[in-house]
Design a protein around this motif. Structure first.
Motif, mmCIF file in Angstrom:
data_model
loop_
_atom_site.group_PDB
_atom_site.id
_atom_site.type_symbol
_atom_site.label_atom_id
_atom_site.label_comp_id
_atom_site.label_asym_id
_atom_site.label_seq_id
_atom_site.Cartn_x
_atom_site.Cartn_y
_atom_site.Cartn_z
ATOM 1 N N ALA A 1 63.084 59.073 -37.087
ATOM 2 C CA ALA A 1 63.145 57.991 -38.073
ATOM 3 C C ALA A 1 61.764 57.419 -38.350
ATOM 4 C CB ALA A 1 64.085 56.892 -37.571
ATOM 5 N N LEU A 2 60.935 57.309 -37.316
ATOM 6 C CA LEU A 2 59.590 56.776 -37.503
ATOM 7 C C LEU A 2 58.730 57.707 -38.353
ATOM 8 C CD1 LEU A 2 58.791 55.454 -33.896
ATOM 9 C CD2 LEU A 2 59.314 54.092 -35.916
ATOM 10 N N GLN A 3 58.925 59.007 -38.192
ATOM 11 C CA GLN A 3 58.098 59.974 -38.900
ATOM 12 C C GLN A 3 58.565 60.225 -40.335
ATOM 13 O OE1 GLN A 3 57.741 63.571 -36.621
ATOM 14 N NE2 GLN A 3 56.881 62.563 -34.827
ATOM 15 N N SER B 1 53.031 59.133 -44.304
ATOM 16 C CA SER B 1 51.837 59.911 -44.619
ATOM 17 C C SER B 1 50.764 59.755 -43.551
ATOM 18 C CB SER B 1 51.258 59.474 -45.976
ATOM 19 O OG SER B 1 50.936 58.097 -45.962
ATOM 20 N N ASN B 2 50.950 58.771 -42.640
ATOM 21 C CA ASN B 2 49.971 58.555 -41.583
ATOM 22 C C ASN B 2 49.994 59.736 -40.620
ATOM 23 O OD1 ASN B 2 49.028 57.568 -38.855
ATOM 24 N ND2 ASN B 2 48.545 55.765 -40.093
ATOM 25 N N SER B 3 48.874 60.465 -40.514
ATOM 26 C CA SER B 3 48.838 61.685 -39.719
ATOM 27 C C SER B 3 49.035 61.414 -38.233
ATOM 28 C CB SER B 3 47.506 62.418 -39.936
ATOM 29 O OG SER B 3 46.408 61.586 -39.589
ATOM 30 N N GLU C 1 53.093 48.241 -38.421
ATOM 31 C CA GLU C 1 53.967 48.179 -39.598
ATOM 32 C C GLU C 1 54.867 49.406 -39.670
ATOM 33 O OE1 GLU C 1 53.632 47.763 -44.482
ATOM 34 O OE2 GLU C 1 51.839 47.566 -43.217
ATOM 35 N N VAL C 2 54.341 50.567 -39.285
ATOM 36 C CA VAL C 2 55.145 51.790 -39.283
ATOM 37 C C VAL C 2 56.281 51.690 -38.275
ATOM 38 C CG1 VAL C 2 55.130 54.250 -38.739
ATOM 39 C CG2 VAL C 2 53.296 53.282 -40.118
#
Length: 274
Positions: free
Chosen positions: A124-126, A130-132, A233-234
């Motif tokens: 779910a987090l991924q 777009s954050n590598s 935030e992610v």
């Protein structure tokens, strides 16, 4: 005497077989009603508690029955949710148990749980990120953390005295959690730990990320506040849990090693109703 002993052994074996057989019929009927009420594709597992099922049949009330459904998908986010229910004080007439014609099953008390595993939290987090760094998180773990620890932000980014202590909060509407995973930063394997508070929302668990720590072979590192804010935030998001079984109202969230759990209780439920 030998004939008497043999007769008693045979009678005992027949009673045990009848007990298991009757229990299997009852478990199947409960499973079908639960499958319908959960809206499941597969039959959930049902287990009758108590010493003698036939004695409970004769009394017309069953002390304890557990219902487990594993690998339940929730929306398009979670794929492997476990649903568990403890049913106590079940009433079912003997004639309907024997004939397999149970339609509605009154239950005095139900305690339901929905369990979300670390792999689903990681997925779910991924999702749509777009954050590598976040996309490369592996080996995500879930551990309890006291809310006082979650709120503690050391000025120099060093490890706090309580960081190595896994202390679950008292069961309630909020709980502390430590989410840790392995990421590659500047070519170096680094452990990223996010300390958060989870709380109940309508049909979901809300994650409120408070602080993070990076730990590598070089020691503990503090990120610039702008980058730290992006990562927090992610991690601050809601995880859908679906509905608790038998319309149980969620009342608590808990954290155990590897699992986030939503719990609730209900009284005077009718299984198979609706």
């Amino acid at each position: 005497m030998r004939r008497l002993v043999i007769s008693l052994v045979v009678l005992l074996a027949l009673l045990v077989a009848a007990d298991f057989g009757a229990a299997a019929v009852f478990e199947h009927e409960v499973s079908q009603r639960a499958k319908q009420q959960f809206g499941l594709a597969d039959d959930p597992s049902v287990k009758v508690g108590g010493f003698s099922f036939l004695a409970q049949v004769a009394a017309g009330e069953y002390d304890s029955v557990t219902v487990d459904a594993k690998g339940v998908p929730v929306q398009d986010v979670l794929r492997d949710v476990d649903v568990h229910a403890d049913l106590r004080g079940i009433t079912a007439p003997l004639s309907e148990v024997v004939s397999g014609s149970l339609k509605q099953i009154p239950v005095r008390e139900v305690e339901g749980q929905v369990r979300i595993k670390a792999a689903d939290v990681n997925r779910a987090l991924q999702a749509n990120q777009s954050n590598s760094a976040i996309a490369s998180i592996t080996n995500l773990t879930i551990e309890p953390a006291a809310k006082s620890l979650v709120a503690t932000a050391p000025a120099d980014g060093s490890e706090t005295d309580l960081d190595s202590v896994e202390t679950a909060d008292t069961e309630g509407a909020t709980a502390g959690v430590r989410l840790c995973g392995t990421v590659e930063i500047a070519g170096q394997s680094t452990e990223l730990c996010v300390f958060s508070v989870i709380s109940l929302e309508q049909g979901s668990i809300a994650i409120d990320a408070k602080r993070l720590e990076l730990r590598s072979a070089a020691g503990t590192t503090r990120l610039p506040s702008a980058i730290e804010g992006v990562i927090l935030e992610v991690f601050s998001r809601s995880l859908p849990t679906g509905e608790l079984p038998f319309d149980v109202t969620p009342t608590a969230v808990t954290v155990q090693s590897g699992v986030l759990t939503v719990k609730g209780k209900a009284s005077n439920v009718v299984l198979g109703q609706g």
